[in-house]
Write an enzyme that holds these catalytic residues in place. Structure first.
Site, PDB file in Angstrom:
ATOM      1  N   LYS A  22     -10.572 -41.067 -21.267  1.00 58.85           N
ATOM      2  CA  LYS A  22      -9.969 -42.520 -22.175  1.00 58.85           C
ATOM      3  C   LYS A  22      -8.851 -43.270 -20.536  1.00 58.85           C
ATOM      4  O   LYS A  22      -9.145 -44.357 -20.425  1.00 58.85           O
ATOM      5  CB  LYS A  22      -9.355 -42.406 -22.800  1.00 58.85           C
ATOM      6  CG  LYS A  22      -8.364 -43.165 -23.500  1.00 58.85           C
ATOM      7  CD  LYS A  22      -7.116 -43.839 -24.263  1.00 58.85           C
ATOM      8  CE  LYS A  22      -5.061 -42.399 -24.059  1.00 58.85           C
ATOM      9  NZ  LYS A  22      -4.552 -42.874 -22.898  1.00 58.85           N
ATOM     10  N   ASN A  23      -8.311 -42.248 -20.286  1.00 55.81           N
ATOM     11  CA  ASN A  23      -7.094 -43.051 -19.237  1.00 55.81           C
ATOM     12  C   ASN A  23      -8.227 -43.241 -17.398  1.00 55.81           C
ATOM     13  O   ASN A  23      -7.271 -44.205 -16.977  1.00 55.81           O
ATOM     14  CB  ASN A  23      -5.938 -42.418 -18.807  1.00 55.81           C
ATOM     15  CG  ASN A  23      -5.049 -42.105 -19.370  1.00 55.81           C
ATOM     16  OD1 ASN A  23      -5.753 -43.070 -20.791  1.00 55.81           O
ATOM     17  ND2 ASN A  23      -4.339 -41.337 -19.518  1.00 55.81           N
ATOM     18  N   ARG A 131       9.257 -47.365 -20.269  1.00 58.52           N
ATOM     19  CA  ARG A 131       8.503 -47.796 -19.182  1.00 58.52           C
ATOM     20  C   ARG A 131       8.843 -49.061 -18.634  1.00 58.52           C
ATOM     21  O   ARG A 131       7.473 -49.499 -19.432  1.00 58.52           O
ATOM     22  CB  ARG A 131       6.679 -47.452 -20.089  1.00 58.52           C
ATOM     23  CG  ARG A 131       7.233 -46.235 -20.556  1.00 58.52           C
ATOM     24  CD  ARG A 131       5.989 -45.255 -21.358  1.00 58.52           C
ATOM     25  NE  ARG A 131       4.471 -45.657 -20.670  1.00 58.52           N
ATOM     26  CZ  ARG A 131       3.904 -44.943 -21.197  1.00 58.52           C
ATOM     27  NH1 ARG A 131       3.107 -45.344 -22.361  1.00 58.52           N
ATOM     28  NH2 ARG A 131       2.195 -44.890 -20.490  1.00 58.52           N
ATOM     29  N   ARG A 409      -6.719 -42.829 -30.750  1.00 54.81           N
ATOM     30  CA  ARG A 409      -6.610 -43.605 -29.811  1.00 54.81           C
ATOM     31  C   ARG A 409      -6.953 -43.264 -28.732  1.00 54.81           C
ATOM     32  O   ARG A 409      -7.333 -43.993 -27.579  1.00 54.81           O
ATOM     33  CB  ARG A 409      -4.999 -44.030 -29.464  1.00 54.81           C
ATOM     34  CG  ARG A 409      -4.868 -45.018 -30.640  1.00 54.81           C
ATOM     35  CD  ARG A 409      -3.034 -45.078 -30.053  1.00 54.81           C
ATOM     36  NE  ARG A 409      -3.128 -45.125 -28.343  1.00 54.81           N
ATOM     37  CZ  ARG A 409      -2.346 -44.539 -27.968  1.00 54.81           C
ATOM     38  NH1 ARG A 409      -0.884 -44.682 -28.657  1.00 54.81           N
ATOM     39  NH2 ARG A 409      -2.160 -44.802 -26.800  1.00 54.81           N
TER      40      ARG A 409
HETATM   41  N1  EPU Z   1       7.462 -46.165 -14.268  1.00 53.92           N
HETATM   42  C1  EPU Z   1       8.413 -47.048 -14.194  1.00 53.92           C
HETATM   43  N2  EPU Z   1       8.082 -48.162 -13.008  1.00 53.92           N
HETATM   44  C2  EPU Z   1       7.069 -49.219 -13.413  1.00 53.92           C
HETATM   45  C3  EPU Z   1       5.997 -48.165 -13.792  1.00 53.92           C
HETATM   46  C4  EPU Z   1       5.890 -47.057 -14.758  1.00 53.92           C
HETATM   47  O1  EPU Z   1       9.211 -47.064 -13.980  1.00 53.92           O
HETATM   48  O2  EPU Z   1       6.739 -50.021 -13.065  1.00 53.92           O
HETATM   49  C5  EPU Z   1       8.326 -45.280 -14.540  1.00 53.92           C
HETATM   50  C6  EPU Z   1       7.646 -44.617 -16.032  1.00 53.92           C
HETATM   51  O3  EPU Z   1       8.309 -45.588 -16.809  1.00 53.92           O
HETATM   52  C7  EPU Z   1       7.423 -42.928 -16.003  1.00 53.92           C
HETATM   53  C8  EPU Z   1       6.371 -42.790 -14.085  1.00 53.92           C
HETATM   54  O4  EPU Z   1       6.743 -44.250 -13.658  1.00 53.92           O
HETATM   55  O5  EPU Z   1       8.484 -42.579 -16.087  1.00 53.92           O
HETATM   56  C9  EPU Z   1       4.902 -42.465 -14.613  1.00 53.92           C
HETATM   57  O6  EPU Z   1       4.539 -43.688 -15.577  1.00 53.92           O
HETATM   58  P1  EPU Z   1       2.932 -44.152 -15.153  1.00 53.92           P
HETATM   59  O7  EPU Z   1       2.777 -45.424 -14.239  1.00 53.92           O
HETATM   60  O8  EPU Z   1       2.393 -43.327 -13.822  1.00 53.92           O
HETATM   61  O9  EPU Z   1       2.330 -44.296 -16.081  1.00 53.92           O
HETATM   62  P2  EPU Z   1       1.290 -45.060 -16.725  1.00 53.92           P
HETATM   63  O10 EPU Z   1       0.822 -45.268 -15.282  1.00 53.92           O
HETATM   64  O11 EPU Z   1       1.902 -46.139 -17.886  1.00 53.92           O
HETATM   65  C10 EPU Z   1      -0.855 -43.329 -17.060  1.00 53.92           C
HETATM   66  C11 EPU Z   1      -1.164 -43.013 -18.633  1.00 53.92           C
HETATM   67  C12 EPU Z   1      -0.642 -42.213 -19.088  1.00 53.92           C
HETATM   68  C13 EPU Z   1       0.089 -41.150 -18.765  1.00 53.92           C
HETATM   69  C14 EPU Z   1       0.789 -41.587 -16.835  1.00 53.92           C
HETATM   70  C15 EPU Z   1       1.533 -40.437 -16.170  1.00 53.92           C
HETATM   71  C16 EPU Z   1      -3.406 -44.189 -18.411  1.00 53.92           C
HETATM   72  C17 EPU Z   1      -4.243 -45.903 -19.890  1.00 53.92           C
HETATM   73  N3  EPU Z   1      -1.985 -43.796 -18.989  1.00 53.92           N
HETATM   74  O12 EPU Z   1       0.598 -44.763 -17.633  1.00 53.92           O
HETATM   75  O13 EPU Z   1      -0.901 -41.581 -20.415  1.00 53.92           O
HETATM   76  O14 EPU Z   1       0.994 -39.848 -19.477  1.00 53.92           O
HETATM   77  O15 EPU Z   1       0.450 -42.103 -16.288  1.00 53.92           O
HETATM   78  O16 EPU Z   1       0.406 -39.657 -15.545  1.00 53.92           O
HETATM   79  O17 EPU Z   1      -3.915 -44.174 -18.325  1.00 53.92           O
HETATM   80  C18 EPU Z   1      -1.614 -41.225 -22.713  1.00 53.92           C
HETATM   81  O18 EPU Z   1      -2.978 -41.209 -22.656  1.00 53.92           O
HETATM   82  O19 EPU Z   1      -1.722 -40.370 -23.555  1.00 53.92           O
HETATM   83  C19 EPU Z   1      -0.695 -41.386 -21.657  1.00 53.92           C
HETATM   84  C20 EPU Z   1       0.204 -42.214 -22.125  1.00 53.92           C
END
Ligand code: EPU
Length: 430
Positions: A22-23, A131, A409
């Site tokens: 998915k990701n 987030r 999802r």
């Molecule tokens: N963060 C910030 N500022 C930003 C962006 C992120 O503070 O601008 C923080 C987030 O709040 C979090 C940390 O950085 O505490 C890491 O977040 P990241 O941006 O890496 O997560 P994401 O890109 O929103 C993806 C996956 C998540 C997975 C995380 C971590 C997808 C679609 N989602 O989310 O997957 O947990 O990376 O590996 O790729 C899931 O599939 O259930 C899921 C939540």
């Protein structure tokens, strides 16, 4: 709303095909916005999140086609889909669509790079934490974008002539910000360096897709990505990698129930840290030509301490499932969640099975018990929901998992895959 009913206690034995990730599929679909030529993706999983992103892309003007089954193709393989963004008719991603799925915010990168403007709704918080998007905005500003927040929307404009390459050092590792900046920088003028970038296998999948589309990227698979912008990108055909989180989830399910399962098509190198931990719990793991074999034959489960970390560390997306496994270990396990501040929503539900878990800030302490008991449970996010399913598979008696739309999802044919391996599990229409 549909529910899942299961009777625990059966071992899992047989083969489980691993679906496309998915990701990886989501950002690969978003990459189609970067070119006016067709991007063909193979092995796209059939998931509610994929459908939701299709709606968002269609709203921007992307034509989407799903190809039919091919001769000799096994039943249930991932979809082959074509995305054609010949003409982007709308650079706004509205609240109604973005608020349903956070990853849709990532369209801001390609829209800004190709159309020089984007208006994308802020995604808002979600069950696992606030987030924020500060890292995205910081990176895009470094590429020269002018950014305003207006009425809940991020309104971004590229300078005259388009985005310009820059040296960006992320203060924190972010998967989404890395995907977004990688896509934006591919069409920026000049060279961009992304330091402290995420190096998850899904990032590599996207970076390799961009290279196949004509982007110039070096350092793929490392913490520093260097992108030399090009004027235009072209079409390509790309495979979605197998889902490492689905792989880890089924591996933990088999560890919990006992039995012997082949996870077909799994790529062990994509979740090595989780497999190392699983091996320490006493599970036999064997890499075979067709995938990964997971075997536990009645031995107890050892308790192991775990801390989540960005790749190559232990994935936060397997934390809930690992906690479910530890509820039946022979000792005490300490689990520390370092990525999201509120990712313990499953704890109260696991306790309903009789698990002994306490949480103090980032740290959960799990005191193992020999047996869980079936219960009525529900969860508020995807990975938490599946942790309840695997706990139910090992618990004595009946378990009902409510609100299972979260599972749809991110897990393709979950009940089908598990029941073919001997689990007593069914979907009950709401
Ligand atoms: N963060 C910030 N500022 C930003 C962006 C992120 O503070 O601008 C923080 C987030 O709040 C979090 C940390 O950085 O505490 C890491 O977040 P990241 O941006 O890496 O997560 P994401 O890109 O929103 C993806 C996956 C998540 C997975 C995380 C971590 C997808 C679609 N989602 O989310 O997957 O947990 O990376 O590996 O790729 C899931 O599939 O259930 C899921 C939540």
């Amino acid at each position: 709303m549909d529910r899942i009913r299961l009777i625990g206690g059966n071992e899992l034995n047989g083969e489980i095909p691993i679906s496309g990730a998915k990701n990886a599929a989501l950002p690969l679909m978003i990459a189609s916005l970067l070119t006016d030529e067709p991007l063909v993706l193979q092995n796209v999983p059939r998931l509610a999140d994929v459908k939701q992103l299709e709606r968002i892309l269609e709203n921007h003007g992307v034509d989407i086609a799903v190809h039919g089954r091919r001769r000799g193709e096994e039943e249930g393989v991932g979809q082959r889909m074509t995305f054609l963004a010949a003409d982007i008719v709308d650079t706004t991603a509205p609240y109604e669509l973005v608020s349903k799925m956070r990853a849709s915010f990532w369209v801001i990168g390609p829209l800004l790079a190709r159309c020089h403007e984007a208006r994308v709704s802020l995604p808002g918080g979600c069950a696992i934490g606030t987030r924020p998007v500060d890292l995205f905005l910081y990176g895009l500003k470094e590429l020269g974008a002018e950014i305003d927040i207006d009425d809940g929307y991020v309104v971004a404009k590229a300078p005259k002539g388009g985005l310009v390459g820059a040296h960006i050092r992320f203060p924190k590792v972010s998967v989404g910000a890395t995907h977004t900046l990688l896509m934006a920088a591919s069409l920026a003028r000049g060279t961009t360096v992304l330091e402290n970038a995420a190096q998850e296998p899904e990032i590599t999948n996207v970076a390799e897709c961009l290279v196949a589309m004509g982007a110039k990227i070096s350092g793929i698979g490392t913490r520093t990505l260097t992108i030399e912008g090009v004027e235009r990108l072209h079409g390509a055909t790309v495979d979605v990698i197998p889902d490492r989180i689905e792989t880890g989830t089924f591996a933990m399910a088999a560890a919990m129930t006992g039995g012997n399962v082949l996870l077909k098509g799994a790529r062990p190198e994509h979740l090595q840290s989780a497999l190392d931990i699983l091996a320490m719990t006493g599970v036999d793991l064997t890499v075979e030509p067709r995938g990964l074999r997971v075997h536990r034959n009645g031995n107890g489960i050892q308790s192991v301490d775990v801390e989540t970390d960005p790749f190559p560390g232990f994935p936060t997306d397997l934390q809930a499932q690992f906690m479910a496994l530890m509820t039946m270990s022979s000792g005490t396990s300490h689990i520390r969640e370092t990525i999201f501040e509120n990712r313990y929503m499953h704890v109260a539900e696991l306790v309903r099975f009789g698990a002994d878990i306490t949480v103090d800030g980032q740290m959960a302490t799990v005191r193992g018990k020999p047996q869980l008991k079936g219960a009525q449970v529900m969860a508020t996010d995807l990975r938490a929901s599946v942790s309840l399913v695997i706990a139910g598979l090992a618990a004595k008696g009946e378990t009902i998992v409510n609100r299972i739309y979260h599972l749809d999802r991110g897990f393709e044919r979950l009940e089908d895959k598990l029941s073919r391996c001997g689990a007593e599990i069914e979907r009950v229409a709401g």
